[in-house]
Enzyme design. Sequence first.
Site: not given
Ligand code: NAD
Length: 462
Positions: A159, A217, A234, A268, A361
């Site tokens: 997804k 997460g 992650e 990130c 962050e």
């Molecule tokens: P997000 O957590 O809002 O969304 C990430 C994904 O999760 C999206 O596909 C979203 O649709 C899905 N999602 C959201 N709620 C969900 C739920 N309840 N159940 C299942 N799936 C759900 O994150 P974002 O805003 O897209 O990305 C930014 C964040 O990602 C930042 O905090 C960044 O640090 C982190 N990030 C971490 C890494 C790493 O490798 N550690 C890499 C890239 C981004």
Amino acid sequence: MTSAQPYPHSVVNPATEEVVAKVEYAGTAEADAAIERAARAYDGWRAVAPADRARLLRAFAAAVDADRENLAATEVANAGHTISNARWEAGNVRDVLEYYSAAPERNFGRQIPVAGGIDVTFKEPLGVVGVIVPWNFPMPIAGWSLAPALAAGNTVVLKPAELTPLTAIRLGELAAQAGIPDGVFQVIPGRGAVVGRRFIEHPAVRKIAFTGATVVGQQIMAGCAAQVKRVTLELGGKSANIVFADCDLAAAAASAPYAAFDNAGQDCCARSRILVEQSAFDEFMALLEPAVRGVRVGDLLDESAEMGPLISAEQRASVARYVPDDAPVAFRGTAPSGSGFWFPPTVLAPVGRDSAAFREEIFGPVLTVVPFRDEDEAVRIANDTEYGLSGSIWTRDLGRGLRVARGVQAGNLSVNSHSSVRYSTPFGGFKQSGLGRELGPDALDAFTETKNVFISTSGNNS
Ligand code: NAD
């Protein structure tokens, strides 16, 4: 229409605010159908001979390579990445597929000495793996999970983030073109609360590989607990760039903006907290200023562009909250005006160590700088966070470089460099930056279970 039904979604170019595509978002029934297709495809895929699975992954890598310019242009339009970054990202998907195409034939178990027989272990695939991807690096993050998961013999449902589905959809088409069998790798655009949620709830999905915000997460981990579903996380970061007075200050200052502002800070691993040894603070700031002002922000298709816009109006508003009118702006770079979600590279100093800008962050091009007295204090400040993803140490003293790298509680440290992610080395977070590791030689461990088999060699079958 409820959010659990399929619906068309407009994909917006963050640099222009123009609609670049309409994508049909899956509802619950479509997500379930895809998961069940993946479950049906699993027995066939795990039975494909290792060398043939390897060949198919190499063919997938070749298809990505042939489509690299198109993938890169799509990411420029969908995610607002610069063309040079987007080309690297498409190349990274190819490289990761190639790297893990070697894995099916090297997915070794062990033979363990025991009495009365032979003991061997197997690394068995898990079944259907659900990959949930954020919007900041849509292509590489997809590749880091899908390639080792497929190599291990799992089938994958992926997804993409709501805002950035286009390159993932294209990767699904390229997999099919390359001969990856039907149902083995499917891309299902949709909302987290609909499609992502079904990945967590559906019992046929045996593992979630999630990349995204820490708060999401946490919910995913809690949801997975109900089925003891495997999960890799992650998550976020607030990484430190520790600059000692004995380092090559010019190199440290010249590179610091790119470690914080690459991908407009939506990274990130962004080193968004610079800690500078007190005795070098003023000299470092004097060197940092022209480096920040020199970051080239603008025309994404210009090969010299270094930074693009933020992903959305909401993200820009969220970043702007950390830079109110009375914020301690030391200096800032430039950004285009007019349409698009632009935000200039911004340096905040002096900032309090308990300020929101220093602790949270921001996920935008805002960095904070604070001084430290000595090595102990540098490590203490670096570790005074619930995050622990990456970080950098600048010093000419190799012993100190190693000591501080061992002392900082983070998964990916670099000395006299800002490198974080190489596909051949492990990547992941300490503390609330994540759980488990991706990439590197052991990535298949996250997509397999160890099975132990004992074969009796005694004549009496006991
Ligand atoms: P997000 O957590 O809002 O969304 C990430 C994904 O999760 C999206 O596909 C979203 O649709 C899905 N999602 C959201 N709620 C969900 C739920 N309840 N159940 C299942 N799936 C759900 O994150 P974002 O805003 O897209 O990305 C930014 C964040 O990602 C930042 O905090 C960044 O640090 C982190 N990030 C971490 C890494 C790493 O490798 N550690 C890499 C890239 C981004």
